[in-house]
Design a protein around this motif. Sequence first.
Motif, mmCIF file in Angstrom:
data_model
loop_
_atom_site.group_PDB
_atom_site.id
_atom_site.type_symbol
_atom_site.label_atom_id
_atom_site.label_comp_id
_atom_site.label_asym_id
_atom_site.label_seq_id
_atom_site.Cartn_x
_atom_site.Cartn_y
_atom_site.Cartn_z
ATOM 1 N N PHE A 25 0.834 -1.196 0.000
ATOM 2 C CA PHE A 25 0.000 0.000 0.000
ATOM 3 C C PHE A 25 0.876 1.256 0.000
ATOM 4 O O PHE A 25 1.456 1.621 1.021
ATOM 5 N N SER A 26 0.965 1.904 -1.176
ATOM 6 C CA SER A 26 1.779 3.126 -1.260
ATOM 7 C C SER A 26 0.964 4.332 -0.837
ATOM 8 O O SER A 26 1.519 5.391 -0.575
ATOM 9 N N GLY A 28 -1.063 5.535 -3.000
ATOM 10 C CA GLY A 28 -1.428 6.064 -4.321
ATOM 11 C C GLY A 28 -2.781 5.522 -4.776
ATOM 12 O O GLY A 28 -3.399 4.686 -4.092
ATOM 13 N N ARG A 29 -3.207 5.982 -5.960
ATOM 14 C CA ARG A 29 -4.553 5.641 -6.439
ATOM 15 C C ARG A 29 -4.774 4.124 -6.522
ATOM 16 O O ARG A 29 -5.752 3.586 -5.989
ATOM 17 N N SER A 31 -3.142 1.341 -5.363
ATOM 18 C CA SER A 31 -3.138 0.467 -4.183
ATOM 19 C C SER A 31 -4.227 0.879 -3.196
ATOM 20 O O SER A 31 -4.676 0.038 -2.394
ATOM 21 N N HIS A 53 3.543 -0.758 4.092
ATOM 22 C CA HIS A 53 3.930 0.497 3.428
ATOM 23 C C HIS A 53 5.437 0.690 3.561
ATOM 24 O O HIS A 53 5.999 0.496 4.641
ATOM 25 N N HIS A 56 10.350 5.459 1.562
ATOM 26 C CA HIS A 56 11.692 5.561 0.983
ATOM 27 C C HIS A 56 12.464 6.761 1.530
ATOM 28 O O HIS A 56 13.658 6.880 1.304
ATOM 29 N N PHE A 107 10.347 -5.742 1.005
ATOM 30 C CA PHE A 107 9.189 -6.644 0.876
ATOM 31 C C PHE A 107 9.634 -8.087 1.150
ATOM 32 O O PHE A 107 9.002 -8.824 1.895
ATOM 33 N N LEU A 119 0.275 -6.761 -5.046
ATOM 34 C CA LEU A 119 0.641 -5.480 -5.656
ATOM 35 C C LEU A 119 -0.488 -4.991 -6.554
ATOM 36 O O LEU A 119 -1.240 -5.794 -7.122
ATOM 37 N N ALA A 120 -0.552 -3.658 -6.737
ATOM 38 C CA ALA A 120 -1.692 -3.084 -7.476
ATOM 39 C C ALA A 120 -1.362 -2.772 -8.943
ATOM 40 O O ALA A 120 -2.062 -1.972 -9.559
ATOM 41 N N HIS A 121 -0.316 -3.374 -9.503
ATOM 42 C CA HIS A 121 -0.027 -3.129 -10.927
ATOM 43 C C HIS A 121 -1.230 -3.562 -11.768
ATOM 44 O O HIS A 121 -1.796 -4.633 -11.554
ATOM 45 N N ASN A 186 5.109 10.971 -9.977
ATOM 46 C CA ASN A 186 4.262 10.258 -10.935
ATOM 47 C C ASN A 186 3.740 11.174 -12.038
ATOM 48 O O ASN A 186 3.037 10.721 -12.928
HETATM 49 N N1 LIG Z 1 6.056 2.849 -1.027
HETATM 50 C C1 LIG Z 1 5.320 1.760 -1.272
HETATM 51 N N2 LIG Z 1 4.862 1.011 -0.254
HETATM 52 C C2 LIG Z 1 4.124 -0.091 -0.474
HETATM 53 N N3 LIG Z 1 3.807 -0.519 -1.704
HETATM 54 C C3 LIG Z 1 4.232 0.182 -2.763
HETATM 55 C C4 LIG Z 1 5.020 1.358 -2.612
HETATM 56 N N4 LIG Z 1 5.289 1.840 -3.833
HETATM 57 C C5 LIG Z 1 4.718 1.024 -4.711
HETATM 58 N N5 LIG Z 1 4.075 0.003 -4.085
HETATM 59 C C6 LIG Z 1 3.323 -1.098 -4.689
HETATM 60 O O1 LIG Z 1 3.809 -1.307 -6.010
HETATM 61 C C7 LIG Z 1 2.762 -1.037 -6.940
HETATM 62 C C8 LIG Z 1 3.295 -0.378 -8.179
HETATM 63 O O2 LIG Z 1 4.194 0.668 -7.883
HETATM 64 P P1 LIG Z 1 4.069 2.100 -8.520
HETATM 65 O O3 LIG Z 1 5.362 2.791 -8.346
HETATM 66 O O4 LIG Z 1 3.466 2.002 -9.875
HETATM 67 O O5 LIG Z 1 2.995 2.674 -7.503
HETATM 68 P P2 LIG Z 1 2.537 4.155 -7.165
HETATM 69 O O6 LIG Z 1 2.232 4.883 -8.416
HETATM 70 O O7 LIG Z 1 3.473 4.784 -6.202
HETATM 71 O O8 LIG Z 1 1.200 3.861 -6.340
HETATM 72 P P3 LIG Z 1 -0.169 3.238 -6.841
HETATM 73 O O9 LIG Z 1 0.171 2.172 -7.840
HETATM 74 O O10 LIG Z 1 -0.764 2.704 -5.587
HETATM 75 O O11 LIG Z 1 -0.961 4.336 -7.445
HETATM 76 C C9 LIG Z 1 1.796 -0.150 -6.184
HETATM 77 O O12 LIG Z 1 0.517 -0.225 -6.758
HETATM 78 C C10 LIG Z 1 1.854 -0.739 -4.816
HETATM 79 O O13 LIG Z 1 1.080 -1.933 -4.724
#
Ligand SMILES: Nc1ncnc2c1ncn2[C@@H]1O[C@H](COP(=O)(O)OP(=O)(O)OP(=O)(O)O)[C@@H](O)[C@H]1O
Length: 440
Positions: A25-26, A28-29, A31, A53, A56, A107, A119-121, A186
């Motif tokens: 869970f970042s 972001g939208r 996740s 979470h 960084h 992770f 993951l929310a990809h 982003n």
């Molecule tokens: N800081 C973080 N902590 C936990 N999970 C993360 C983090 N950054 C990314 N992820 C996981 O990796 C996936 C893909 O990373 P990506 O960098 O595309 O995410 P993001 O754009 O920061 O956030 P989101 O995909 O949630 O909008 C995210 O959907 C999330 O599941």
Amino acid sequence: MLDRRVLVARLLGLAPAAAAYRVAFSGGRDSTALLHALAEVRDRLPAPLAAVHIDHGLHPESARWAEACESVCERLGVGLECRRVVVPPSAGQGLEAAAREARYRAFGELLAAGDCLVLAHHADDQAETFLLRALRGGGLHGLCAMPAWRPLGRGRLVRPLLEVPRTALTAYLQSRSLDWIEDPANRDPAHDRVYLRERVLPVLAARWPDATGHLQSAVASLQADQALLGGYLDRDLATARAADGRPAVAELRRLMPYQRQAVVRHWLVCSGYRPPPGRRLAAGVQALIESGPDAQPELRWTDGCIRRYRGRLYLLAAVPPPADPEPRPQAWAGQGRLILAGGALSAQWSPAGIDPERLAHGVTVVFRSGVLEVAARRRLQRLYQRLGVPPWERDRVPLLFAGSRPVAVAGYGIAPGERARPGLRIVWQPSRPAAQSPSN
Ligand SMILES: Nc1ncnc2c1ncn2[C@@H]1O[C@H](COP(=O)(O)OP(=O)(O)OP(=O)(O)O)[C@@H](O)[C@H]1O
């Protein structure tokens, strides 16, 4: 719109028997949508739902983002583990890549046995990854983009949304008036991915409305081809392996150059390494297989090094596992795993190996630096020669001694006179350096 029934079915298909489902869970939208959707249907999951979470620490607001994630999880009644990582300012790779590497390492470390990291990809991420790889000149392996699942640490990572478009996640969030965090990175078109997302894909979609869906289908077909090819390469690699499991140069020489590269690359991937780029691999494999008997060819790249010794290939990590800080001999009776600083030692039954009686009476385990007696060192030198232990391995592999007699070099074999049929094979599993993480 995101269909939660399909999401659960997909998640259970990818990880039916997880000990826990832990959403990455970042904030972001994407996740945020994933976490809320899974929280709504958590009673249909066979194991607890939790979230993770990673902070960084790269953005001045990052601590606030972590707090925002905490309050979302609190509202949902989902436990959150927050971990701060240090992103090294590394040479050769951008900050984003270094952050990504630190995130996946964290992770991997925090998953308990059997845990599933979700993951929310989604489909648009997959299409972007495919285009980025193509623009970097990637081959089949690169163009396969992100797998729907792979092992990670003691558990596995899954991506149940790879067939869901970004618009469906946005619609889901809007339908529930849910908010999310916008990371300014982003939106910065200096990043290749953002440039593709904001400037290139909209142009493609204007001409081919389902461009993303087609790219996603292309990836799915390539992944199917890669799985098929993997089956053939498993067989070729098995044929190329010498009795000790290492690829034999003479066997590889029988293959066409493109097959040799494919087999060596497959060996690297199966060993958990990211292979070097195509041209480097091709040149390195040619040198390893074709250079004369007196040459000492090696293929070195960011993650590792392949060397040749007595007609076999050896794979070494770029960062060697730590040497045993305590070189004093330890007693061992061959039962269970003996954990040492650089790896784990165990004994397995095999058609021929060391006499189990010998182990039952207890042997001592020591590294070369701990062998002080001159006579013992001489005997050891002869055993290294006899078993074909390469010079660079001699300080790294544990030795079994009975008194002042070396009886086995772990992972290489046993001294003459110790053989029993059946017997015990001494297995040495070096710890895998953290730097070797697969690229997806
Ligand atoms: N800081 C973080 N902590 C936990 N999970 C993360 C983090 N950054 C990314 N992820 C996981 O990796 C996936 C893909 O990373 P990506 O960098 O595309 O995410 P993001 O754009 O920061 O956030 P989101 O995909 O949630 O909008 C995210 O959907 C999330 O599941």
